[in-house]
Design a protein around this motif. Sequence first.
Motif, PDB file in Angstrom:
ATOM      1  N   ILE A 181       0.842  -1.207   0.000  1.00 10.62           N
ATOM      2  CA  ILE A 181       0.000   0.000   0.000  1.00 10.62           C
ATOM      3  C   ILE A 181       0.873   1.252   0.000  1.00 10.62           C
ATOM      4  CG2 ILE A 181      -1.737   1.314   1.340  1.00 10.62           C
ATOM      5  CD1 ILE A 181      -3.041  -1.167   0.389  1.00 10.62           C
ATOM      6  N   ILE A 182       1.919   1.241   0.823  1.00 10.77           N
ATOM      7  CA  ILE A 182       2.778   2.441   0.899  1.00 10.77           C
ATOM      8  C   ILE A 182       3.420   2.705  -0.464  1.00 10.77           C
ATOM      9  CG2 ILE A 182       4.808   3.491   2.028  1.00 10.77           C
ATOM     10  CD1 ILE A 182       4.151   1.622   4.461  1.00 10.77           C
ATOM     11  N   SER A 183       3.840   1.619  -1.129  1.00  5.39           N
ATOM     12  CA  SER A 183       4.513   1.845  -2.416  1.00  5.39           C
ATOM     13  C   SER A 183       3.518   2.234  -3.518  1.00  5.39           C
ATOM     14  CB  SER A 183       5.338   0.625  -2.824  1.00  5.39           C
ATOM     15  OG  SER A 183       4.486  -0.478  -2.920  1.00  5.39           O
ATOM     16  N   ASN A 198       0.853   9.568  -2.233  1.00  8.48           N
ATOM     17  CA  ASN A 198       0.686  10.501  -1.106  1.00  8.48           C
ATOM     18  C   ASN A 198       0.945   9.838   0.257  1.00  8.48           C
ATOM     19  OD1 ASN A 198      -1.713   9.059  -1.361  1.00  8.48           O
ATOM     20  ND2 ASN A 198      -3.038  10.781  -0.773  1.00  8.48           N
ATOM     21  N   ILE A 199       1.333   8.565   0.271  1.00  7.66           N
ATOM     22  CA  ILE A 199       1.841   7.987   1.535  1.00  7.66           C
ATOM     23  C   ILE A 199       3.358   8.170   1.481  1.00  7.66           C
ATOM     24  CG2 ILE A 199       1.987   5.971   3.033  1.00  7.66           C
ATOM     25  CD1 ILE A 199      -0.525   4.892   1.738  1.00  7.66           C
ATOM     26  N   MET A 200       3.882   8.903   2.438  1.00  5.98           N
ATOM     27  CA  MET A 200       5.278   9.344   2.357  1.00  5.98           C
ATOM     28  C   MET A 200       6.263   8.178   2.502  1.00  5.98           C
ATOM     29  SD  MET A 200       5.169  12.566   1.756  1.00  5.98           S
ATOM     30  CE  MET A 200       3.862  12.068   0.666  1.00  5.98           C
ATOM     31  N   PRO A 201       7.342   8.220   1.712  1.00  5.65           N
ATOM     32  CA  PRO A 201       8.356   7.156   1.791  1.00  5.65           C
ATOM     33  C   PRO A 201       9.282   7.376   2.989  1.00  5.65           C
ATOM     34  CG  PRO A 201       8.967   8.765   0.128  1.00  5.65           C
ATOM     35  CD  PRO A 201       7.654   9.223   0.692  1.00  5.65           C
ATOM     36  N   TYR A 202       8.699   7.272   4.157  1.00 10.70           N
ATOM     37  CA  TYR A 202       9.485   7.496   5.375  1.00 10.70           C
ATOM     38  C   TYR A 202       8.920   6.593   6.464  1.00 10.70           C
ATOM     39  CZ  TYR A 202      10.540   9.416   9.909  1.00 10.70           C
ATOM     40  OH  TYR A 202      10.905   9.530  11.214  1.00 10.70           O
ATOM     41  N   ILE A 203       9.773   5.766   7.050  1.00  9.57           N
ATOM     42  CA  ILE A 203       9.288   4.849   8.082  1.00  9.57           C
ATOM     43  C   ILE A 203      10.218   4.892   9.293  1.00  9.57           C
ATOM     44  CG2 ILE A 203       8.865   2.403   8.640  1.00  9.57           C
ATOM     45  CD1 ILE A 203       8.054   2.126   5.615  1.00  9.57           C
ATOM     46  N   THR A 248      15.609  -8.616   7.378  1.00 12.47           N
ATOM     47  CA  THR A 248      14.765  -9.053   6.254  1.00 12.47           C
ATOM     48  C   THR A 248      13.686  -8.010   5.965  1.00 12.47           C
ATOM     49  OG1 THR A 248      15.109 -11.316   6.955  1.00 12.47           O
ATOM     50  CG2 THR A 248      13.295 -10.966   5.429  1.00 12.47           C
ATOM     51  N   LEU A 249      13.023  -7.565   7.049  1.00  9.99           N
ATOM     52  CA  LEU A 249      11.973  -6.562   6.869  1.00  9.99           C
ATOM     53  C   LEU A 249      12.571  -5.282   6.282  1.00  9.99           C
ATOM     54  CD1 LEU A 249       9.077  -5.485   7.356  1.00  9.99           C
ATOM     55  CD2 LEU A 249       9.769  -4.901   9.690  1.00  9.99           C
ATOM     56  N   PHE A 250      13.708  -4.892   6.822  1.00  6.67           N
ATOM     57  CA  PHE A 250      14.366  -3.662   6.362  1.00  6.67           C
ATOM     58  C   PHE A 250      14.617  -3.729   4.855  1.00  6.67           C
ATOM     59  CE2 PHE A 250      17.879  -0.892   5.429  1.00  6.67           C
ATOM     60  CZ  PHE A 250      17.688   0.220   6.236  1.00  6.67           C
ATOM     61  N   SER A 251      15.178  -4.850   4.388  1.00  7.28           N
ATOM     62  CA  SER A 251      15.508  -4.860   2.954  1.00  7.28           C
ATOM     63  C   SER A 251      14.259  -5.008   2.098  1.00  7.28           C
ATOM     64  CB  SER A 251      16.577  -5.908   2.616  1.00  7.28           C
ATOM     65  OG  SER A 251      16.121  -7.142   3.016  1.00  7.28           O
ATOM     66  N   LYS A 252      13.217  -5.656   2.635  1.00  7.51           N
ATOM     67  CA  LYS A 252      11.946  -5.726   1.900  1.00  7.51           C
ATOM     68  C   LYS A 252      11.398  -4.314   1.677  1.00  7.51           C
ATOM     69  CE  LYS A 252       9.339  -9.475   3.411  1.00  7.51           C
ATOM     70  NZ  LYS A 252       8.284  -9.932   4.329  1.00  7.51           N
ATOM     71  N   ILE A 253      11.443  -3.502   2.738  1.00  7.09           N
ATOM     72  CA  ILE A 253      10.932  -2.124   2.616  1.00  7.09           C
ATOM     73  C   ILE A 253      11.780  -1.353   1.608  1.00  7.09           C
ATOM     74  CG2 ILE A 253      10.615   0.077   3.841  1.00  7.09           C
ATOM     75  CD1 ILE A 253      10.020  -1.562   6.390  1.00  7.09           C
ATOM     76  N   LYS A 254      13.097  -1.483   1.738  1.00  8.44           N
ATOM     77  CA  LYS A 254      13.993  -0.710   0.854  1.00  8.44           C
ATOM     78  C   LYS A 254      13.829  -1.105  -0.609  1.00  8.44           C
ATOM     79  CE  LYS A 254      16.647   2.144   3.298  1.00  8.44           C
ATOM     80  NZ  LYS A 254      16.793   3.567   3.048  1.00  8.44           N
ATOM     81  N   ILE A 259       9.851   0.043  -1.667  1.00  8.98           N
ATOM     82  CA  ILE A 259       9.441   1.460  -1.648  1.00  8.98           C
ATOM     83  C   ILE A 259      10.650   2.295  -2.079  1.00  8.98           C
ATOM     84  CG2 ILE A 259       8.426   3.321  -0.256  1.00  8.98           C
ATOM     85  CD1 ILE A 259       7.498   1.072   1.707  1.00  8.98           C
ATOM     86  N   PRO A 260      10.624   2.780  -3.328  1.00  9.58           N
ATOM     87  CA  PRO A 260      11.799   3.497  -3.829  1.00  9.58           C
ATOM     88  C   PRO A 260      12.138   4.708  -2.961  1.00  9.58           C
ATOM     89  CG  PRO A 260      10.133   3.193  -5.547  1.00  9.58           C
ATOM     90  CD  PRO A 260       9.517   2.735  -4.281  1.00  9.58           C
ATOM     91  N   ASN A 261      13.420   4.898  -2.702  1.00 10.17           N
ATOM     92  CA  ASN A 261      13.914   6.052  -1.919  1.00 10.17           C
ATOM     93  C   ASN A 261      13.330   6.167  -0.524  1.00 10.17           C
ATOM     94  OD1 ASN A 261      15.440   6.921  -4.100  1.00 10.17           O
ATOM     95  ND2 ASN A 261      13.636   7.944  -4.982  1.00 10.17           N
ATOM     96  N   CYS A 262      12.893   5.061   0.043  1.00  8.59           N
ATOM     97  CA  CYS A 262      12.285   5.148   1.374  1.00  8.59           C
ATOM     98  C   CYS A 262      13.361   5.454   2.420  1.00  8.59           C
ATOM     99  CB  CYS A 262      11.591   3.835   1.715  1.00  8.59           C
ATOM    100  SG  CYS A 262      10.635   3.941   3.224  1.00  8.59           S
TER     101      CYS A 262
END
Length: 473
Positions: free
Chosen positions: A283-285, A289-294, A320-326, A329-332
């Motif tokens: 959803i975030i990706s 308008n959902i900001m790429p910042y976690i 694992t979670l960290f790299s999934k997010i990275k 979600i581009p430029n997160c």
Amino acid sequence: MLMPNLMEAKKRSNKEVLIKTNEYIVKDNLKKLGLGKKYFIKTYGCQMNEHDTENIKAILEDMSFLETDNMEQADLILLNTCAIRENAHNKVFGMIGRIKHLKESNPNIIAGICGCMAQEESVVNEILEKYNWLDIVFGTHNIHNLPNILYETINKKDLEIEVLSIEGDIVENIPVKRDSKYKAWVNIMYGCDKFCTYCIVPYTRGKQRSRKPEFILQEVEELVKNSYKEVTLLGQNVNAYGKDLNINYNMGNLLENVAKTGIERVRFVTSHPWDFTDDMIDIISKYPNIMPYIHLPLQSGSSRILKLMGRRYTKEDYLTLFSKIKTSIPNCAITTDIIVGFPGETVKDFNETLEVVNKCKFDSAFTFIFSPREGTPAAKMQDDVSLEEKNNRLYELNELINKYSKEANDKYLNKVVPVLLESVSEKDENMLMGYTDTMKLVNVKASKDLIGKIVNVQIKDVKTWSMDGEVVD
Ligand code: 5AD
Ligand code: SF4
């Protein structure tokens, strides 16, 4: 008098959460109670507390009090306190000393504390023993009742303590006086059920209670109507949103619906790695308008310490979670919280934390020395790391964090990025300040009529904690 009780505060039952839509009432005889009087409120701690202060301000203004930012001119002084670490606690007691002087020269001043410290038995006992000249102590579950609490205090001219230690309900009709006309905090849930062994929050804020989606969406739609640009969805552990609602509706669904209101920027804090689902990442990706910042608190890079902390994930799970997010979600941008010197933390454990930092290269981090909080399991664990060693570890960690913050910022040099301009810059009154979509602080050469707008800014200079830029067309 209603005293806090730690044993009661940690109880969790299946009792249904009551949603109270008419609980906040200011009786006619209280609407003018503050006429001609000024209030001063100082806030410590997290965004949740900042937002509670916005509620308290609105309540006081419903009673005709006016705000002042000069404590010395105030008839009513409130400290909205934080209990998370010893130093937050010490700052409040330092401030109480200053208030005492003011009260000595003007005994009519009403002074009190609220927030998380008010929920602590030991703090309230200390107040009763040493600071019983204070007028009010009220807790996080009693905010809506402030008009009646103030009335009681003024009439009795005696210390009024009203702190409920309950799992908590949800009061939906508390008014709010927002600090900003452009960005707004919106509570999506209260309390926490995670009981990490070091943390006092589940005791001070009650059990996890999610607000119903319709109330949240109504609030966001209202903000859109009033030209707000940004909402930050607030909770101690937002990823667990909805789990207590039994309606098959989770944080992913909420994020999607909030994004669909059309508000230009959606943020959320704070995340717990345990409840972060793939759905949410999708959803975030998907929504620009959902900001790429976690903000994704790590706490420790040692699985052994994470277990002692009760965090429910290992170092590997986090990575694992960290790299999934990275990757999804581009430029997160990802920021974190880390505690050093948890009881029993060895050099090896600490080095594992450094290793995770070296892998993740966080955009920035809040770092803390473990602070034992009375009543939490970790406070009873044997703490065999010397203070000197803890300070050294914190220093070493901060050096590394700062190195990566600067590296992350360096990537922005000469790039053009969207910035929501919020106000005049604190460091230079000819500049404005704002944040990028990735939550980087930027000082911008721009005219004041751009305040409240999202503009494209070219980054001209980069530092560890901020950047400078110029507006481009
Ligand atoms: N000691 C030190 N840091 C703590 N935090 C929470 N409790 C403690 C404590 N007892 C930190 C955690 C949390 C952040 C808000 O504060 O890192 O994520
Ligand atoms: Fe501090 Fe936690 Fe309370 Fe926020 S909820 S004010 S961080 S103790």
